[in-house]
Each structure stands twice: as C-alpha cells, then as structure tokens.
Design a protein around this motif. Structure first.
Motif, short mmCIF file in Angstrom:
data_model
loop_
_atom_site.label_atom_id
_atom_site.label_comp_id
_atom_site.label_asym_id
_atom_site.label_seq_id
_atom_site.Cartn_x
_atom_site.Cartn_y
_atom_site.Cartn_z
N ALA A 417 1.09 -1.05 0.29
CA ALA A 417 0.07 0.08 -0.02
C ALA A 417 1.30 1.44 0.17
O ALA A 417 0.30 2.27 -0.31
CB ALA A 417 -1.06 0.08 0.99
N LEU A 418 1.66 1.44 0.66
CA LEU A 418 3.05 2.53 0.81
C LEU A 418 3.36 2.68 -0.45
O LEU A 418 3.71 3.99 -0.78
CB LEU A 418 3.98 2.42 2.22
CG LEU A 418 3.36 1.89 3.75
CD1 LEU A 418 3.94 2.15 4.68
CD2 LEU A 418 2.40 3.57 3.81
N LEU A 419 3.85 1.14 -1.21
CA LEU A 419 4.65 1.58 -2.17
C LEU A 419 3.45 2.27 -3.43
O LEU A 419 4.56 2.77 -4.24
CB LEU A 419 5.15 0.39 -2.77
CG LEU A 419 6.82 -0.31 -1.60
CD1 LEU A 419 7.17 -1.59 -2.83
CD2 LEU A 419 7.67 1.30 -2.28
N GLY A 420 2.36 1.38 -3.32
CA GLY A 420 1.53 2.63 -4.67
C GLY A 420 1.11 3.07 -3.90
O GLY A 420 1.27 4.63 -5.25
N TRP A 421 1.00 3.57 -3.18
CA TRP A 421 0.64 5.43 -2.94
C TRP A 421 1.38 6.08 -2.87
O TRP A 421 1.94 7.32 -4.07
CB TRP A 421 0.20 5.46 -1.12
CG TRP A 421 0.01 7.02 -0.87
CD1 TRP A 421 1.01 7.97 -0.38
CD2 TRP A 421 -1.33 7.90 -1.27
NE1 TRP A 421 0.27 9.41 0.10
CE2 TRP A 421 -0.65 8.91 -1.53
CE3 TRP A 421 -2.33 6.73 -1.85
CZ2 TRP A 421 -1.98 10.14 -1.35
CZ3 TRP A 421 -3.86 8.05 -2.10
CH2 TRP A 421 -3.02 9.86 -1.33
N ALA A 422 2.65 5.60 -2.97
CA ALA A 422 4.00 6.42 -3.41
C ALA A 422 4.13 6.81 -4.58
O ALA A 422 4.83 7.57 -5.95
CB ALA A 422 5.71 6.57 -2.64
N GLY A 423 4.39 5.96 -5.34
CA GLY A 423 4.62 4.99 -6.77
C GLY A 423 3.65 6.23 -7.54
O GLY A 423 3.52 6.80 -8.52
#
Length: 957
Positions: A417-423
């Motif tokens: 979730a954190l990687l998706g939000w950052a990307g």
C-alpha cells in the motif's frame, strides 16, 4: 555486575519457534502474497494517480468552454459613463480614463486579480444619434440613426479601401473623424472627406436642447471574415439595417461608424454627453482551471460592491446617480457584467453528471478487485489447510492461528500500500484541480487487511457440536440463504428506485454492483436447475463422459458463486462502458449535424438575399437557403393573436437536394412544393404551411392571417394555410438545427415556402441561414472545411458565422469531459478485466484439485486422455455459458434500469437525449474472450493431467 550479561538475554524457545514458523509460512505463501501485494499496490496507486488525472481532464474541459466563450464575447466586463458636465467647459480625458481601467481590478479580494487580464485598451459607444445631413437616398420618411463607437480591437479586422482609419490624436480645432463601411457609405451617399451633421441626445438636468456636432469621413473600409465570432452583435459595422419606426409610419436606417480615441474629448467640448466606456477582462485559467474559476466566482459576486466602496462616494449633481472617480475622472456608477459564474454553474452540472457516470465504473472496479482479494485469500488458506489442521490438532487456539496468518500477510499488504501510494503520487500530474485521495486508499487497505483475519477465522473456527440433526441444520442453511437473497433483492430494488428519483451520489453509485449481485443470485438459482435437466438427458444417453461432466458441474455449481460474480460484474461493466461510449459517440455525430444542419452552415443577421444562390449555386457544393422572421399571427377562426411566431421560409427542393433521406425534407416536399420552381405567389393565394404542435393547438380548425408592412408599399394581407403538423422527428431534424438554435425554447414555429419571400418584408431582427453540402456528383464531394468556408463567405459575406460539421465534431470529441469519460471506462474495463482474469485463474486453481481427482479416478478405471479432456471441458463449460449470459444481461439491463440518471445529452450537444446504442461487436468479443479463457483453462488442465504418471494419479485418487 557485568554489563553484557545484563543486556544480553536468552530468547525464549516459544518466541524463536514462532518466528521460524512465520518465516517458513511466508516463503511458502509467496505466490499468493505477491497477488495480494499487486492488487493492493494497483488500487492504492489508482487512489493517488486517478484523481489528479481526472482533475486535469476537468481543467481542460473548463478551459475549452471558457476559451470558446471568450472568443465570442468577454465573460467579464466593466462599464461606466464619464461625467463630462462636472467641469466648465464640459470635458473628458478619454486616454487617461481608458488607461485607468487597468487599476479597477485592485479591489478584488483573495488575489483574484492575478487571474484577470485586460484585453485591448477599452472601448466606448455613444447612444444612437440622428443624422441631419446628408439625407440618405430613399423614401423621404426614412430617418437615420448613427451609432458612434471606438473599438480598437476591430482595426486588425478591417481593410480601408479609400482614405485611412480615424486618428487617435486630432487637433482641438478640427472635427472628429469617422470611418464607415462600404455598404454604410453607399447607403448614406457619402465618401471619404464627406461631412456628417449629427444631433446627439441631450443630457437631462444639464441641457435643454440636443447638442449637435460635425464628423468628417476619414476613410471607407471593408470587413474581413473572422472565425472567432468577433462580428456577432456588431453586424451594423458592416451592413446597415432598417426597421419600422415606433412612433411614425416611416422606417429607420440604423448605421454605425468607428471613431478615434480622442473623438470623445472633441465631442465633450461640443456639449455631447459622455459615452458608455467598457473594459473587457479575460479570465486566465491556466493550470488548475477549476480551482481558479471557483476562486474567481466568490470575489466576482461582490466585485461591484467593492468597486463602489473603493471609488464612489456622494452623488452626481446632474444625474443624481452615485459619483465615482476613475483615474481622476468623474464617472457614474460602475457596472460589472459577470458571465463566468453562469458558465461555471453550467459546467459544474455537466461535471457532476460525468462524475456520476464515472462512479459506476469505479465502484465496479473496486468490487471486482475486492472479490479477487477474497479469492486470493481463499486460495492462500486452502494451500495452508493441512498445516492449519495440524496446528489445530496440536492445541493451537483460533486466535493464535488468526494472528499467525495476519503476521504473515499484513506486513506485505502495508508495504504494498505504501509503495503503491508513493508510486501513484509520483506519477500523478501536478498543477491540476485534482489531488490524491488518501481516504479511499486507506479504506481499501483496511478492507484487505480485515479480509485476511475474517476468512482465516471462518476457516479455522471450532466446528459445531454434532447435537443438531442434519435436517435441522439444512433447514437453517436454506433459511439463511433465502434471507440473504431477499435482502439483496430488496436492497437492489430500493437502490434503483432511489437512483432513478434523486440521481447518483457517492453511495448510490454502487447500485450497479448490487444489480450484478442480484443477477448472480438469480443465476445461482437457475444454474443448478438447468444442469439437473441436462444431467437427466445425459443419464439416458450412452457413454460416461457427458454424464460425469454434467454431474461434476452440477456438484460444483454452488461453489462457483464468487467466480461467477467476478465474471458477470466484469463483463457487465465492460458492456455497460461500451454502451455509454457508443451512445456518446453516436450522439456526438448527431449533435454536430444538429449544430450545422449539413456539411456546413452560415448565418447572418437580417433576412438577406445571398448573391447567386441556386440549388447548385457554387461549383461542387449544394446550398439551401432559410429565412427566419418573427411575425404576429391572428387565428382565422377566433381572431386570437399569437405573437412572436417564428416564420421560416424554405425551398423544399433545395432541402431535399442536400438531405434526400431527411424526414423533414420529405414532408415539406410533399406539402409545400405545389408550385413550379421560380413561381412568385400572389398575396391572394393562401400560403401552405407546416405548424409546430404548440401553434397547431392554438388554432385547431382554421389557418392564420398576418399583415406585412413594407416601406413605400401598401400593406399586404397574407393567409397561411396549414397543410400539416411537424412531428417530433421532424422538429429534431438536423436541417432545422441552425435556425431553431436561435429561438427560445417553446417558441411557436411555422414553416412556409420560399416563393413567398417577396411578400414578406426584410427584418433586421431576423436571420438568414445557408446550408452547404458537398455535391456527390462532382469533384466537390467531401468538400474540405476551407472550401466550405470560402463558399459560405462568398455567398453571405465576411460577417457570416460559419460552422463546419467536421470541425464541430472534432471539437465535441476533443472535449475534456467526453474524453475523460471514455478514458475512464476504457481504463476501468481493462483493469477490471485483468483483475477478473486473475480471480478466475485463482478460482480455477482453487477448484482444480477436485476436478483432477475425478479424472484421475476415471483414468484408473480405463478412461482415455481424450475423454478426460472432454470431461474437463464439460465441467467448465456451464460456468462460461452462465457468466456470458449473466454479463451480457447485466450490461444491457443496467442502462435501462438507470435510464433516468444517464443524461448524456450534455456530452453530445444534440436536441434530445441520445438513444442508447449497444456496442454489439464489443459484447460479442467479450463473451468470446471469456469463453476462450475458460476453454483454455480446460485445455491446460487436460495437458497437465496427461503428463501425470501413474503414481501421481493413484495418489490423487
């Protein structure tokens, strides 16, 4: 005491075992954890990226509308009248006043002034004045009204054929200079160097007699064609108009001329009151256009009050109006004209409808993705089922097993979730009115996180005590299913009713998902019944393949509910999206045809006769002429007067030539073309006419009469004989589009033959429309926009407003809201399809063990490889058929259920709501794709089964 011994403590054996167990299960669960991570990453990335992209589309759509509106007329303008009589002698410094207009935006609050810029240097217009000398040629009862204007923005659109443009700096002892068009100079009988004696209106309270002044003609110009609508409302700068005098039997010739900037200074010295000074402001909506527009509308709502508070105090002794000071010049009150706020209000309504349509696709995608998450977690637990049973047998509690599963899955989900939000935030466009939405991302992540412990608890909870009878448990299960089904059906019906009555919102946008769930529940009721009927037929037949395949499909039918829901919702969303896009695309074509009437249309003010207009007036281009007049009619039966009737004169043969398949042209050709071409009707002959339904309702039995008064001729009494009533299809015919677009909604309409044009007087308030179409029998077939524009300008002059269908259609298709809606449904359908494919693959993997056991058992009994493949195919074929039927039914049913909320007219520009058009090619392709996918899965299972050795087959059995 030893410090190292105090710090280093031995790890308890239980903790070390738990950690090793978590690491071991994490390595075994990597494929399913990767699926969960990909799903969460994509969903959270969409929550960060999609709103910003949608905001950019909204900004683009608003800029397109604002730019188009500002090309026609300024959206924001300020105007005032200088008080010239506050000094002795009367005077005005027009150059200083026009320059001071740039400071008028300073009172705007909230930094709104940064988003407004002045166009040109300001302009001014005097009230119409009476031309005393020279007397124009024509009837003696004709008076002439001259409007004097300073319009610097028109200079680049004029070409002086004689003389020069009026000077901005003129010596005080000379007369003000004025420029006239060729048509105006010819109508007045003047030329360059001629002098005009003009009497201006007097100023009440300051003058007892009307002042007069002398103007000298400095040059004669010719207007040039403009594609931006500049000449709309300024037609008298090129062509004079004539209208009936209000208080006399004569007519008035209205003309307009252009003067230099200091003409107001010279006229003020002659005692002429101040002109109306106007400053035009242009809204700069670059970047986040929607946010800027909303930031502008607030300050604009009280801009006039802010100006009065900053610049005005006391009252003017001449007019009694409030007195203001602009650049040291005394003026009357300042008037703010704001057309940006109504435009933004209209756009907001359109944007809300686009968002409502987008909600359907977004909610469907979310439902498919969450269903895929549920399937992935089920498969994850199925792979760990032996280990969970072993741990349960060793005394592990339900809470411990749930926490162990969460300890494995939650870190992966949170990191994804954190990687998706950052990307998504990194890829999201900046400087738009949209921004990443953290709340949906957090809710999505929370739902996925909660799915893991919930489904784990359902899988490892304590079994029920065997105290109840099996029949009682079965009745309880049946009752629960009925309650669930009735709840879903009632919720679906209530949601559809609420959606049709009040329109979509954030919650009601999920109604299509409920409709999909209701369809799946109905399929799950019908699906086993059909399979049982098939099973009866196969039981009577020879061979075991058909019977076993149907039996296994009937046995597995209740367990395929989730896979069926994913497939039906995915197919339904794609079919629904294809229907919306097909309907909008067809509606855009209809809207472009309605706006132009034919391949192109040209419109000018006044009922004029184009030069050389015939059925094929221009090489390779056919034309049809329409004249619009406004007349008062009286009913023959009761004498009741019907005022402001739109009377349209047409030649039915010309209309039939440019639109042979038009229902309107066919009806008019039958009812109006009763005389040979070129015949001039006499006033005593009743004119055949078609009436609008509203006009027909006012006079059901007889016809209408009207009296036409033409200057210099006796009044003419005409009789209009109804020969038909226009149907809804004929009223929406594109041939009437350019004409009816000029009429207020509900205006009574009458169409009669063009052979009566010579009996009807010319009207300055009317209009002339010329329809143009490439002639299919010549080289002009498919005439280019340039050729059509050239032909239209040649026929109606440079001031004609020309619209080309190809250009209009291109502009409609390039609209930001339309493109954004199409992109959303295309992207949503693709993502839903990918998610649905993943869910289907996982579901087939989840149930493949049972199918493999069946075929393996039969292979030990001597079943061949080809027959085993047929059994695999037959087991999966009902799922393909049910999903194809359910998805197609859902995609076709949803638009009909939600017809009241699918207002697509604002995206198409047509006269009515476009009819729903299903994209059958897309529907067939989607059904074929799902069927091929399931068949490919059956083929894959068959190939894998053939490669198993005997030992593996025996172990499966």
């Amino acid at each position: 005491m030893d410090t190292d011994a105090a710090v280093t403590r031995p790890v308890r054996p239980g903790t070390a075992v738990t950690r090793r167990l978590i690491r071991k299960e994490s390595r075994g669960d990597l494929p399913m954890l990767a699926c969960l991570a990909v799903l969460v990453l994509v969903l959270t990335a969409l929550c960060a990226w999609a709103p910003a992209l949608a905001g950019r589309q909204e900004d683009r759509a608003l800029r397109q509308r604002v730019d188009a509106a500002q090309a026609q007329a300024p959206l924001i303008s300020l105007s005032t009248t200088p008080a010239v009589f506050n000094t002795s002698p009367p005077s005005v410094d027009m150059a200083a006043l026009l320059a001071a207009g740039r400071t008028l935006t300073h009172p705007l609050s909230g930094g709104a002034a940064r988003h407004l810029s002045f166009t040109g240097g300001g302009s001014y217009d005097y009230d119409p004045a009476s031309l005393l000398t020279p007397r124009p040629p024509g009837p003696a009862s004709t008076s002439t009204q001259l409007t004097v204007s300073y319009l610097p923005s028109a200079r680049d659109r004029l070409r002086y054929v004689t003389g020069r443009a009026p000077a901005d700096h003129t010596p005080l002892t000379t007369a003000p200079q004025i420029g006239l068009s060729q048509a105006t100079a010819r109508a007045l009988g003047v030329r360059t160097g001629s002098r005009l004696s003009v009497e201006f209106p007097k100023t009440p309270g300051a003058q007892n007699t009307a002042p007069d002044a002398e103007l000298v003609v400095s040059g004669v110009y010719r207007t040039e064609a403009a594609t931006d609508g500049f000449w709309t409302g300024r037609e008298t700068l090129d062509q004079p108009s004539r209208y009936q005098a209000e208080r006399s039997a004569g007519t008035v010739l209205a003309v307009r001329g252009l003067v230099g900037r200091d003409a107001a200074d010279l006229l003020a010295g002659a005692g002429v009151g101040g002109p109306r000074v106007t400053w035009q402001l242009r809204a700069d909506l670059s970047g986040a256009a929607l946010d800027r527009a909303r930031a502008l509308t607030g300050p604009l709502s009280h801009f006039g009050a802010d100006l009065s508070a900053a610049l005005c105090q006391g009252s003017d002794w001449v007019t009694g109006d409030i007195a203001c000071q602009v650049g040291g010049q005394s003026t009357q009150s300042l008037l703010v004209t704001d057309s940006l706020t109504p435009l933004l209000t209209t756009f907001t309504a359109q944007d809300q409808q686009a968002r409502a349509l987008a909600t359907y696709a977004v909610d469907a995608l979310a439902a498919v993705a969450l269903a895929t998450v549920a399937v992935a977690v089920r498969l994850l637990l199925r792979r760990r089922q032996p280990h969970l049973r072993l741990q349960r047998a060793r005394g592990a509690s339900t809470a411990r097993l749930v926490l162990l599963r969460c300890a494995v899955a939650w870190p992966v989900v949170l990191i994804a979730a954190l990687l998706g939000w950052a990307g998504g935030a990194y890829l999201a466009p900046t400087g738009t009115s949209g921004s990443p939405q953290p709340l949906p991302a957090a809710l999505t992540t929370a739902v996925v996180l909660l799915t893991v412990p919930l489904m784990t608890w359902l899988a490892v909870r304590e079994p029920r005590r065997p105290g109840r009878l099996r029949r009682t448990r079965r009745r309880t299960a049946v009752g629960r299913r009925l309650v669930l089904e009735l709840t879903v059906l009632l919720a679906t019906a209530a949601g559809v009713a609420a959606l049709r009555s009040q329109g979509p919102d954030g919650i009601l946008g999920a109604v299509p998902v409920l409709v999909a769930l209701a369809v799946v529940l109905l399929l799950l009721r019908v699906y086993p019944l059909v399979l049982r009927l098939v099973l009866r037929q196969t039981r009577r037949g020879r061979g075991v393949v058909g019977f076993v395949g149907a039996a296994r499909a009937a046995h597995d039918a209740p367990a395929t509910g989730l896979a069926l829901f994913v497939l039906v919702l995915t197919l339904g969303t794609a079919v629904f999206g294809g229907l919306v896009q097909r309907t909008v695309d067809d509606g855009l074509t209809t809207g472009a045809a309605w706006s132009t009437g034919a391949d192109a249309s040209a419109t000018v003010a006044g009922t004029v006769a184009p030069a050389g207009t015939t059925a094929v007036a221009l090489t390779g281009i056919r034309t049809a002429l329409q004249h619009l007049r406004t007349l008062d009619l009286a009913g023959q039966a009761d004498g009741a007067v019907v005022s402001q009737v739109a009377v349209i004169t047409v030649d039915p043969r010309q209309l039939a030539a440019i639109a042979p398949k038009s229902p309107l042209a066919d009806a008019l050709l039958t009812g109006l073309a009763t005389t040979p071409p070129g015949t001039r009707l006499d006033a005593s002959v009743p004119l055949p006419s078609f009436l609008s339904p509203g006009l027909r309702a006012r006079e059901r039995t007889g016809g209408f009469t009207t009296t036409v008064v033409t200057q210099g001729q006796p009044p003419v009494n005409l009789t209009l004989k109804p020969v038909g009533t226009l149907t809804d299809a004929e009223l929406r015919d594109p041939l009437l589009g350019p004409v009816t677009a000029q009429l207020p909604e509900g205006t009574p309409m009458l169409i009669t033959t063009a052979t009566a044009d010579h009996l009807l007087s010319a009207q300055a308030s009317g209009s002339t429309v010329l329809l143009l179409k490439g002639d299919g029998k010549s080289a002009g077939d498919g005439a280019s926009p340039t050729a059509l524009r050239s032909a239209a300008a040649k026929a109606l002059g440079p001031l004609a407003r020309i619209r080309v269908r190809a250009e209009t259609l291109g502009a409609l298709r390039a609209d930001g809201l339309t493109q954004g809606l199409g992109t959303l449904y295309t992207t949503g359908s693709i993502l839903a399809a990918l998610s649905g494919l993943l869910a289907l693959a996982l579901e087939l993997t989840l149930t493949s063990h049972e199918r493999s056991r069946t075929t393996s058992f039969l292979r030990t009994l001597g079943l061949g490889g080809r027959e085993a493949g047929a059994i695999h195919f037959l087991q999966l074929l009902p799922l393909a058929v049910a999903s194809a039927v359910g998805g197609t039914l859902l995609g076709l049913l949803e638009p009909r259920l939600l017809a009241g909320t699918l207002d697509l007219r604002q995206f198409t520009g047509g006269p009515a709501q476009p009819a729903l058009h299903t994209d059958y090619s897309l529907t067939v392709a989607l059904v074929a794709g799902v069927t091929a996918l399931i068949l490919a899965a059956a083929a894959t299972e068959t190939v894998l089964a053939r490669r198993r050795r005997l030992g593996a087959v025996l172990r499966l059995t």
